[in-house]
Motif scaffolding. Structure first.
Motif, PDB file in Angstrom:
ATOM      1  N   VAL A 275       0.653  -1.147  -0.098  1.00  0.00           N
ATOM      2  CA  VAL A 275      -0.158  -0.139  -0.126  1.00  0.00           C
ATOM      3  C   VAL A 275       0.740   1.295   0.139  1.00  0.00           C
ATOM      4  O   VAL A 275       0.728   2.168  -0.895  1.00  0.00           O
ATOM      5  N   LEU A 276       1.708   1.275   0.729  1.00  0.00           N
ATOM      6  CA  LEU A 276       2.741   2.532   1.011  1.00  0.00           C
ATOM      7  C   LEU A 276       3.629   2.821  -0.131  1.00  0.00           C
ATOM      8  O   LEU A 276       3.852   3.888  -0.717  1.00  0.00           O
ATOM      9  N   THR A 277       4.388   1.669  -0.552  1.00  0.00           N
ATOM     10  CA  THR A 277       5.054   1.743  -1.972  1.00  0.00           C
ATOM     11  C   THR A 277       4.361   2.169  -3.244  1.00  0.00           C
ATOM     12  O   THR A 277       4.916   3.257  -3.743  1.00  0.00           O
ATOM     13  N   GLY A 317      -4.981   2.881  -7.519  1.00  0.00           N
ATOM     14  CA  GLY A 317      -6.075   1.838  -7.372  1.00  0.00           C
ATOM     15  C   GLY A 317      -5.364   0.506  -7.097  1.00  0.00           C
ATOM     16  O   GLY A 317      -6.143  -0.061  -6.160  1.00  0.00           O
ATOM     17  N   ILE A 318      -4.206   0.123  -7.613  1.00  0.00           N
ATOM     18  CA  ILE A 318      -3.713  -1.013  -7.447  1.00  0.00           C
ATOM     19  C   ILE A 318      -3.038  -1.117  -6.089  1.00  0.00           C
ATOM     20  O   ILE A 318      -2.958  -2.124  -5.358  1.00  0.00           O
ATOM     21  N   LEU A 326      -9.546  -2.932  -7.225  1.00  0.00           N
ATOM     22  CA  LEU A 326      -9.511  -3.758  -8.175  1.00  0.00           C
ATOM     23  C   LEU A 326     -10.388  -3.673  -9.335  1.00  0.00           C
ATOM     24  O   LEU A 326     -10.089  -3.536 -10.551  1.00  0.00           O
ATOM     25  N   LYS A 327     -11.671  -3.449  -8.829  1.00  0.00           N
ATOM     26  CA  LYS A 327     -12.689  -2.753  -9.643  1.00  0.00           C
ATOM     27  C   LYS A 327     -12.658  -1.738 -10.461  1.00  0.00           C
ATOM     28  O   LYS A 327     -12.607  -1.442 -11.507  1.00  0.00           O
ATOM     29  N   ALA A 328     -11.972  -0.635  -9.455  1.00  0.00           N
ATOM     30  CA  ALA A 328     -11.795   0.742 -10.122  1.00  0.00           C
ATOM     31  C   ALA A 328     -10.605   0.743 -11.005  1.00  0.00           C
ATOM     32  O   ALA A 328     -10.545   1.180 -12.049  1.00  0.00           O
ATOM     33  N   VAL A 329      -9.568  -0.302 -10.815  1.00  0.00           N
ATOM     34  CA  VAL A 329      -8.398  -0.272 -11.754  1.00  0.00           C
ATOM     35  C   VAL A 329      -9.042  -0.997 -13.233  1.00  0.00           C
ATOM     36  O   VAL A 329      -8.497  -0.301 -13.958  1.00  0.00           O
ATOM     37  N   ILE A 399     -11.540   5.513  -8.177  1.00  0.00           N
ATOM     38  CA  ILE A 399     -10.163   5.649  -7.733  1.00  0.00           C
ATOM     39  C   ILE A 399     -10.298   6.270  -6.215  1.00  0.00           C
ATOM     40  O   ILE A 399      -9.937   5.696  -5.347  1.00  0.00           O
ATOM     41  N   PHE A 400     -10.722   7.455  -6.305  1.00  0.00           N
ATOM     42  CA  PHE A 400     -10.899   8.259  -4.823  1.00  0.00           C
ATOM     43  C   PHE A 400     -11.561   7.482  -3.826  1.00  0.00           C
ATOM     44  O   PHE A 400     -11.294   7.471  -2.849  1.00  0.00           O
ATOM     45  N   MET A 401     -12.688   6.763  -4.309  1.00  0.00           N
ATOM     46  CA  MET A 401     -13.554   6.342  -3.243  1.00  0.00           C
ATOM     47  C   MET A 401     -12.766   5.068  -2.797  1.00  0.00           C
ATOM     48  O   MET A 401     -12.922   4.732  -1.619  1.00  0.00           O
TER      49      MET A 401
END
Length: 485
Positions: A275-277, A317-318, A326-329, A399-401
């Motif tokens: 998540v961070l990277t 998103g990833i 994943l859905k957003a991506v 993506i924002f969500m």
């Protein structure tokens, strides 16, 4: 015990591989005819290509829910591969309508182009359909080598050769990094299957971490993630513009597809690190792409940096360790493939005037001389910016969500800043086209299919934004399926 009881031969299920096989046969047919006739008629090559692609497209449509693995579990057929392959084939078929006139104008008519395009499509389809490191490597080479060649197809154009050379050097580096990563992953688990590798609980975790880093760095170069992006602006600008459209659409889907398959698997073991990277890389990529695009005077190069910025959006998103990410991506990736294809195809058509250089000033008053092109380009730009009711607004909202599920508010805030920056160069073009006097009088003749395909893409950017469930109902179960593997 008899030998037949010991040895069990598993015959491949060709029904799972048939679309790819059709595209591969199409490529070899075009290759053979080119060898026999030396200069294969372009209308014949285009017709054969369309027939082959249409057969593969229809097979996937009528067998969309087909699932299974074949070639000793080296190859996967599922709804994710079917969905992205449909987009790949459709966009490649549309591309064929725009290449002949462009290549004729640039005096770059090569019969080899058609079978190279088919082989690149085959590699892209395979890249989206395997967890096996060896298959991914072979498919990655097939797509990459095809892109190197097609980038250099602009006759007597130094920029084309320079872009292809830079792409070749950094593309070779990406292949090397991915290969070294695959070696370390194999040493860690003794398997070439990413699913088994990432579910193996071996003591040498350092091999797993190093292998994943190198493997993902290899794809980061292909995707154009900052600071691995240096090849992309030159390759996009130097390549024949229809090829740039192809790389920005089909190429983007192909290179992101393996990362999407890895995403649910990696996050189980390296949740916070992942998540961070990726969150940091996404922000850097998005902000850099938009800031540099803002100062470009060449529209083709500007859209290349815009492509880098959108890679950052997809990467954000990833980074989300949830199915919603994943859905957003997937939705964003498929929507961007249409935006990228349409925007670059508009430039390809404009270049056919013979005096068009893609300078920003040339777009002044475009609506007076080419109202149709100005309209579809404006729709594409609004969607790239994320203006409602286009699909660009929807996918960015998704993506924002999704970022809220990992409390990545800092990523969302910085991306909003980036969207504000992008307003400067997207709206500048729209203002020039519709609120300024014309600089050039263009005389362009578009074929009926060219107008129809561009109109359909422009309308789809609005329809998918207004009626998102058309695509969402397919993407949602696919994402849930990938997270259950």
């Amino acid at each position: 015990m008899e030998i037949k009881d010991i040895i069990s031969i598993e015959y491949p299920k060709l029904s799972l591989f048939l679309p790819e096989l059709i595209v591969l046969i199409t490529g070899f047919t075009l290759f053979t005819l080119e060898l026999i006739y030396k200069r294969l008629s372009h209308p014949i090559a285009i017709s054969l290509s369309i027939i082959g692609y249409l057969m593969a497209f229809l097979y996937i449509i009528f067998n969309f829910d087909l699932k299974g693995e074949t070639f000793y579990n080296l190859y996967v057929r599922d709804q994710f591969s079917s969905l992205v392959q449909l987009f790949m084939i459709l966009l490649t078929t549309i591309l064929l309508a725009f290449t002949y006139e462009y290549q004729k104008l640039k005096k770059s008519l090569y019969g080899e182009f058609y079978y190279i395009l088919a082989f690149s499509l085959f590699g892209a389809m395979v890249l989206a359909s395997s967890y096996n490191l060896l298959i991914i490597y072979v498919a990655l080479e097939a797509v990459s080598v095809s892109f190197y060649i097609m980038t250099a197809l602009q006759k007597r154009d130094f920029n084309s050769k320079e872009g292809a050379f830079k792409y070749l050097i950094l593309g070779g580096l990406s292949i090397a990094l991915a290969s070294y990563g695959a070696v370390f992953l194999y040493l860690y688990s003794g398997s070439m299957d990413l699913r088994q590798i990432l579910h193996t609980n071996a003591p040498e975790k350092n091999l797993l971490i190093l292998g994943l880093i190198l493997f993902l760095f290899g794809f980061a170069i292909k995707i154009g993630v900052v600071p691995f992006h240096f090849w992309l602006p030159d390759a996009y600008q130097g390549a024949p513009t229809p090829i740039t459209a192809y790389m920005a659409s089909v190429g983007k889907i192909a290179f992101f597809a393996p990362v999407i398959r890895v995403m649910p698997l990696v996050q189980e073991s390296f949740h916070q690190t992942w998540v961070l990277t990726l969150g940091v890389l996404a922000v850097i990529t998005f902000l850099f792409g938009n800031i540099v695009a803002l100062v470009q005077r060449d529209v083709k190069r500007m859209l290349a940096y815009s492509s880098i910025a959108h890679s950052g959006f997809i990467l954000a998103g990833i980074s989300v360790a949830e199915a919603i990410g994943l859905k957003a991506v997937i939705y964003f990736l498929l929507a961007y493939s249409i935006m990228g294809m349409l925007s670059f195809l508009v430039l390809a058509v404009l270049e056919r005037s013979g005096m068009w250089e893609n300078r920003i000033e040339e777009f002044s008053g475009l609506r007076f001389s080419q109202p149709f092109l100005a309209l579809v380009f404006a729709v594409s730009l609004f969607s790239l910016l994320g203006v409602p009711p286009t699909v660009g607004f929807l996918v960015k909202a998704l993506i924002f969500m999704s970022l809220s599920f990992e409390s990545l508010w800092w990523v969302a805030i910085l991306m909003i800043v980036g969207v504000g920056i992008s307003t400067g160069y997207y709206l500048r073009l729209v203002v020039l086209m519709y609120m300024r006097e014309g600089e050039k009088k263009l005389a362009l003749n578009l074929t009926g299919f060219e107008k129809l395909s561009m109109a359909v893409m422009a309308v789809s950017l609005i329809v998918l934004g207004v009626l998102p469930m058309i695509l969402w109902n397919q993407i949602s179960p696919i994402s849930e399926m990938l997270f259950r593997r």
